[in-house]
Design a protein around this motif. Sequence first.
Motif, PDB file in Angstrom:
ATOM      1  N   THR A  93      34.092  41.781  24.961  1.00 39.69           N
ATOM      2  CA  THR A  93      34.715  42.025  25.160  1.00 39.69           C
ATOM      3  C   THR A  93      35.557  41.923  26.496  1.00 39.69           C
ATOM      4  OG1 THR A  93      35.227  44.077  23.559  1.00 39.69           O
ATOM      5  CG2 THR A  93      35.759  43.988  25.586  1.00 39.69           C
ATOM      6  N   GLN A  94      33.529  42.179  27.714  1.00 42.57           N
ATOM      7  CA  GLN A  94      34.105  41.579  28.935  1.00 42.57           C
ATOM      8  C   GLN A  94      34.235  40.489  29.647  1.00 42.57           C
ATOM      9  OE1 GLN A  94      30.156  43.294  30.808  1.00 42.57           O
ATOM     10  NE2 GLN A  94      30.842  45.572  30.214  1.00 42.57           N
ATOM     11  N   MET A  95      33.529  39.708  28.773  1.00 43.72           N
ATOM     12  CA  MET A  95      34.404  38.621  28.538  1.00 43.72           C
ATOM     13  C   MET A  95      35.320  38.260  28.820  1.00 43.72           C
ATOM     14  SD  MET A  95      32.790  35.619  29.572  1.00 43.72           S
ATOM     15  CE  MET A  95      32.656  33.954  30.128  1.00 43.72           C
ATOM     16  N   MET A  96      35.923  37.960  27.424  1.00 44.24           N
ATOM     17  CA  MET A  96      37.412  38.398  26.868  1.00 44.24           C
ATOM     18  C   MET A  96      38.173  38.426  28.602  1.00 44.24           C
ATOM     19  SD  MET A  96      37.598  35.503  24.997  1.00 44.24           S
ATOM     20  CE  MET A  96      39.531  35.935  25.834  1.00 44.24           C
ATOM     21  N   ALA A  97      38.197  39.564  28.417  1.00 41.81           N
ATOM     22  CA  ALA A  97      39.389  40.297  29.463  1.00 41.81           C
ATOM     23  C   ALA A  97      38.371  39.970  31.058  1.00 41.81           C
ATOM     24  CB  ALA A  97      38.645  41.714  29.804  1.00 41.81           C
ATOM     25  N   MET A  98      37.310  38.938  31.125  1.00 44.95           N
ATOM     26  CA  MET A  98      37.559  38.298  32.917  1.00 44.95           C
ATOM     27  C   MET A  98      38.046  36.722  32.286  1.00 44.95           C
ATOM     28  SD  MET A  98      35.874  39.705  34.954  1.00 44.95           S
ATOM     29  CE  MET A  98      36.902  41.114  34.085  1.00 44.95           C
ATOM     30  N   VAL A  99      38.071  36.327  31.073  1.00 50.57           N
ATOM     31  CA  VAL A  99      38.538  35.079  30.723  1.00 50.57           C
ATOM     32  C   VAL A  99      40.057  34.811  30.633  1.00 50.57           C
ATOM     33  CG1 VAL A  99      38.996  33.157  29.161  1.00 50.57           C
ATOM     34  CG2 VAL A  99      36.525  33.835  29.531  1.00 50.57           C
ATOM     35  N   LEU A 100      40.442  36.194  29.962  1.00 55.96           N
ATOM     36  CA  LEU A 100      42.213  36.350  30.301  1.00 55.96           C
ATOM     37  C   LEU A 100      42.631  36.471  31.817  1.00 55.96           C
ATOM     38  CD1 LEU A 100      42.940  37.909  26.428  1.00 55.96           C
ATOM     39  CD2 LEU A 100      43.080  35.853  27.140  1.00 55.96           C
ATOM     40  N   ALA A 101      41.679  37.152  32.644  1.00 59.25           N
ATOM     41  CA  ALA A 101      42.217  37.428  33.744  1.00 59.25           C
ATOM     42  C   ALA A 101      42.365  36.526  34.634  1.00 59.25           C
ATOM     43  CB  ALA A 101      41.227  38.225  34.276  1.00 59.25           C
ATOM     44  N   THR A 102      40.652  35.462  34.332  1.00 58.70           N
ATOM     45  CA  THR A 102      40.972  34.239  35.536  1.00 58.70           C
ATOM     46  C   THR A 102      42.238  32.804  34.981  1.00 58.70           C
ATOM     47  OG1 THR A 102      38.405  34.199  35.047  1.00 58.70           O
ATOM     48  CG2 THR A 102      39.454  31.463  35.567  1.00 58.70           C
ATOM     49  N   GLN A 103      42.093  32.656  33.279  1.00 52.42           N
ATOM     50  CA  GLN A 103      43.653  32.298  32.729  1.00 52.42           C
ATOM     51  C   GLN A 103      44.958  32.660  32.819  1.00 52.42           C
ATOM     52  OE1 GLN A 103      43.750  29.433  31.172  1.00 52.42           O
ATOM     53  NE2 GLN A 103      41.365  29.635  31.439  1.00 52.42           N
ATOM     54  N   SER A 104      45.282  33.997  33.364  1.00 53.66           N
ATOM     55  CA  SER A 104      46.501  34.444  34.233  1.00 53.66           C
ATOM     56  C   SER A 104      46.880  34.112  35.739  1.00 53.66           C
ATOM     57  CB  SER A 104      46.355  36.167  33.930  1.00 53.66           C
ATOM     58  OG  SER A 104      45.936  36.689  32.712  1.00 53.66           O
ATOM     59  N   LEU A 105      45.156  34.377  36.853  1.00 53.95           N
ATOM     60  CA  LEU A 105      45.682  33.222  37.824  1.00 53.95           C
ATOM     61  C   LEU A 105      45.728  32.267  37.544  1.00 53.95           C
ATOM     62  CD1 LEU A 105      45.170  34.703  39.916  1.00 53.95           C
ATOM     63  CD2 LEU A 105      42.504  34.545  40.242  1.00 53.95           C
ATOM     64  N   ASN A 106      45.021  31.761  37.227  1.00 52.50           N
ATOM     65  CA  ASN A 106      45.349  30.189  36.917  1.00 52.50           C
ATOM     66  C   ASN A 106      46.758  29.923  36.756  1.00 52.50           C
ATOM     67  OD1 ASN A 106      42.701  29.369  37.119  1.00 52.50           O
ATOM     68  ND2 ASN A 106      42.013  28.938  35.284  1.00 52.50           N
ATOM     69  N   LYS A 107      47.321  30.714  36.495  1.00 47.59           N
ATOM     70  CA  LYS A 107      48.825  30.582  35.802  1.00 47.59           C
ATOM     71  C   LYS A 107      49.594  30.866  37.197  1.00 47.59           C
ATOM     72  CE  LYS A 107      48.092  27.413  31.755  1.00 47.59           C
ATOM     73  NZ  LYS A 107      48.927  26.480  31.743  1.00 47.59           N
ATOM     74  N   ASP A 108      49.239  31.175  38.171  1.00 48.55           N
ATOM     75  CA  ASP A 108      49.709  31.567  39.058  1.00 48.55           C
ATOM     76  C   ASP A 108      50.060  33.086  38.660  1.00 48.55           C
ATOM     77  OD1 ASP A 108      49.595  29.544  40.494  1.00 48.55           O
ATOM     78  OD2 ASP A 108      51.214  28.810  39.836  1.00 48.55           O
TER      79      ASP A 108
END
Length: 141
Positions: free
Chosen positions: A38-53
Motif C-alpha cells: 500500500t505504501q508503494m502504491m501511494a508513493m508510485v501514484l504521488a510520483t506519477q502525479s508529480l511527473n504530470k506537473d
Amino acid sequence: MKTLIALFITLFGFAGMAEAQSDSESLFVVLTSDDAETQMMAMVLATQSLNKDVPVRVLLCSDAGMLALKNHESPSFAPPDRSPKQLLDGLIDRGVQVDVCGIFLPNRDYTEVDLTQGIGTAAPPEVAEFMKQKGVRYFTF
C-alpha cells in the motif's frame, strides 16, 4: 501479484486524469498504512502525479510514519525494483513537502533527529489551512 498489476493499471488511468487537471490543483497524499505494498502504491501514484506537473504534498501518520525515519528500510517491488522509502526520498529530492503527523514523534521514542533529512513535523493549524484551499485533492492510504 494480480493486485499489484491491477493497481498499476489504475495508476496509468490516474496519471491521465492528473494531466487533465488545472494548474491550480494539488494532491495531498495522507498515508497511514503499515502495509508495504500500500505504501508503494501511494508513493508510485504521488510520483506519477508529480511527473504530470501536479503539485504533491505528503503526510505520514500512524504506522506509515516509520517511513520517515532515517534507519527505516522497506522491501522493494517490481516494477520498478524500488522501495516505498526510495520513492519517498525521490519525492523529497524533487521538492515535495513531506511531514509526519504532529502527534507521531511525541508518542514514540523518536525525535526530529531520527527523521530523514527533508521531512518535517506537521503543525495541525497549518495543515488545516492547506486542506481548506480550493483545488486540494485528497488521496488517503
